[in-house]
Write an enzyme that holds these catalytic residues in place. Structure first.
Site, PDB file in Angstrom:
ATOM      1  NE  ARG A  20      -3.213  -1.272   3.175  1.00  0.00           N
ATOM      2  CZ  ARG A  20      -4.157  -0.995   4.073  1.00  0.00           C
ATOM      3  NH1 ARG A  20      -3.864  -0.262   5.133  1.00  0.00           N
ATOM      4  NH2 ARG A  20      -5.381  -1.408   3.904  1.00  0.00           N
ATOM      5  CB  CYS A  39     -20.663   2.233  -3.746  1.00  0.00           C
ATOM      6  SG  CYS A  39     -20.390   1.132  -2.337  1.00  0.00           S
ATOM      7  CB  CYS A  42     -23.580  -1.042  -4.481  1.00  0.00           C
ATOM      8  SG  CYS A  42     -23.961   0.304  -3.335  1.00  0.00           S
ATOM      9  CG  ASN A 146     -11.761   1.436  10.841  1.00  0.00           C
ATOM     10  OD1 ASN A 146     -11.694   1.085  12.024  1.00  0.00           O
ATOM     11  ND2 ASN A 146     -10.795   1.236   9.980  1.00  0.00           N
ATOM     12  CG  HIS A 157     -21.703  -0.510   0.935  1.00  0.00           C
ATOM     13  ND1 HIS A 157     -22.457  -0.576  -0.212  1.00  0.00           N
ATOM     14  CD2 HIS A 157     -22.085  -1.559   1.697  1.00  0.00           C
ATOM     15  CE1 HIS A 157     -23.257  -1.633  -0.141  1.00  0.00           C
ATOM     16  NE2 HIS A 157     -23.043  -2.250   1.013  1.00  0.00           N
ATOM     17  CG  HIS A 159     -16.437  -1.742   4.919  1.00  0.00           C
ATOM     18  ND1 HIS A 159     -16.782  -0.411   4.775  1.00  0.00           N
ATOM     19  CD2 HIS A 159     -15.095  -1.743   5.169  1.00  0.00           C
ATOM     20  CE1 HIS A 159     -15.703   0.349   4.912  1.00  0.00           C
ATOM     21  NE2 HIS A 159     -14.674  -0.425   5.160  1.00  0.00           N
TER      22      HIS A 159
END
Lengths: 326, 326
Positions: A20, A39, A42, A146, A157, A159
């Site tokens: 990352r 998103c 979705c 989070n 969304h 999660h």
């Protein structure tokens, strides 16, 4: 390849997550709001994520979906190797980093999901833990959530995430050790004692149902910090009985709704603490959930000392939430 | 009256700071920007702070001014009392909480002060520590600096804070213990070994002068985390010799200017780690400064595990800062 590195002074491990990799100019982006037009979580956009590891289905589509993190902090392939670099110690960054997509619709707050849907999510957490504990390279896993950009969410969304590790992390190790010492000294489980005292006094009690008790802990690090404790002490979340997940779903829904009203929809972090993947006796430990609303900033004093200043006594936070209608 | 409470599981202490009591509706304010029209720290506004504990003067006015924190996390008057509350342990919240105002003019960034002024601030830190260690109720003190609203600063004017505690906080206790074990195992000081290896390899070296070496530590928790280490191991910051404060001032100025250019004036936390107020042998420990730019959000994984994911290897951070002209 990510690596785990150990601090030679305090003994703390960190993940240097080269996959990352961020350059200095990338750091501005963390300020951006996560309001995405598109998103990837979705229903209908399944192509935007890596292929699923697991799916919970009842009808035509999926209800809960587990995918690998697109930018994993750890890699699942490979052997665990350890080596020194002069006085330093490192380990290959082996582990799992999964994302649990909590609903097919674009809903950001689990408090808006119905209890049955939340229960499905909580059962998927347990399913994943049961599967990952089969991998002999892994020592334990943490599930966390989070909620909100201020709490570190990069997508709106709803999660949660799961990270499985080849070592037992510091904070869990400290809890296990502290709970063990307590049991040796008092011949009782510290979690049972906490539950007993909190149910007797009720001053830090926020909510209870058949299987779950929610308290503002005595030594809360943060204002409105909350712990979700099962009534029956069980070290491993993945070994709880099915009714517990139902009661936990109900508790989460009610308490998150109370928080939304009390603190105007605060961002928060939710963390599952469960015993390591071992068959050893862990009767001194009880799995639990910790919730920390993001209300204050952690600053120099906290970073320097590991000591926290909490301006709201847990008794007040608990009373406020207890009295809050939803 | 603030109290110290101990978590019965992990053993961590927290300060329940009732004198800064915040009600739920107060939490919105932490989002406000600290752009004050009126600055209580500017010369001419001395009436806006409590009377000074100490002042550093050369000419007519003050150069550095130390005042009690208006909303102290701990109280300086009273005896230390300990008591139980059922299974829990608490202690009276005795200690000191001081603010060091770093310049008379309204300057927010110490990188803009000249070296002589920064040196005065660093010497005032040492003066305060020397004075506070006379108080038998206090075990140690931490000096820290929150720069920028994102890093927790509530006022813009350059200032640092000092908190003295009746116990040794967790993080310092862990460093002391880790360093002691290292010395028992290797018969060398871990700080000397770190210095040696970093000066030999240079890959994590950011800056050095006669007395101070600045590195990006091997197991950096955060991107661009930096440690300022004295070349001559000395456990207590307040016992360093005067030249060290001069060299540290120079290092802080240069490195903060580099950070400003590399990361566009990042907010940061700066923490002084110095050995506890004791006459015991502390030769395994060396005082040092840690600097953490506020670039990433600490979220569920970090809170749940005490484990950090750092997306920028310290070697890259160090190279970037080393090469940065100022």
């Amino acid at each position: 390849m990510p690596t785990l590195r150990k601090d030679p002074i305090g003994g703390r491990w960190v993940i240097i997550a080269t996959e990352r990799n961020k350059r200095p100019s990338d750091y501005g982006e963390s300020v951006r709001s996560p309001q995405a037009e598109f998103c990837p979580f979705c229903a209908g956009n399944e192509d935007a994520t890596p292929p699923p590891i697991a799916e919970e289905r009842t009808g035509d589509g999926w209800d809960v979906r587990v995918v690998p993190n697109k930018f994993p902090a750890l890699r699942s392939e490979g052997e665990i190797t350890r080596r020194g670099e002069g006085i330093y110690d490192e380990m290959s960054g082996i582990g799992a980093h999964e994302v649990i997509i909590e609903c097919p619709e674009h809903i950001s707050d689990i408090a808006e999901l119905d209890t049955a849907q939340i229960e499905k999510v909580l059962r998927v957490w347990a399913d994943r833990l049961r599967e990952l504990r089969q991998d002999p390279r892994l020592r334990c896993a943490i599930v966390f959530k989070n909620h909100g950009a201020q709490a570190g969410a990069s997508l709106e969304h709803a999660h949660s995430q799961l990270i499985a590790l080849p070592i037992v992390p510091k904070r869990l190790a400290e809890e296990l050790e502290g709970a063990k010492k307590y049991q040796e000294f008092r011949d009782r489980c510290v979690f049972d004692d906490i539950l007993q005292q909190e149910l007797d006094s009720e001053e830090r009690l926020v909510y209870q149902n058949e299987d779950i008790v929610v308290i503002a802990p005595y030594a809360s690090r943060f204002p409105f910090e909350l712990w979700f404790l099962p009534r029956r002490g069980e070290p491993w979340y993945e070994h709880a009985d099915l009714r517990t997940y139902h009661c936990l779903a109900e508790a989460l829904q009610v308490v998150c709704r109370k928080l939304n009203r009390a603190l105007d929809h605060p961002p928060y972090n939710l963390m599952l603490h469960s015993a390591p993947f071992t068959d050893e006796d862990m009767s001194h430990f009880t799995w639990h959930l910790e919730l920390i609303p993001t209300l204050t900033k952690v600053a120099g004093f906290e970073w320097g000392t590991g000591f926290y200043i909490n301006p709201t006594p847990p008794e007040e936070a608990a009373k406020h939430l207890r009295d809050m209608d939803i």
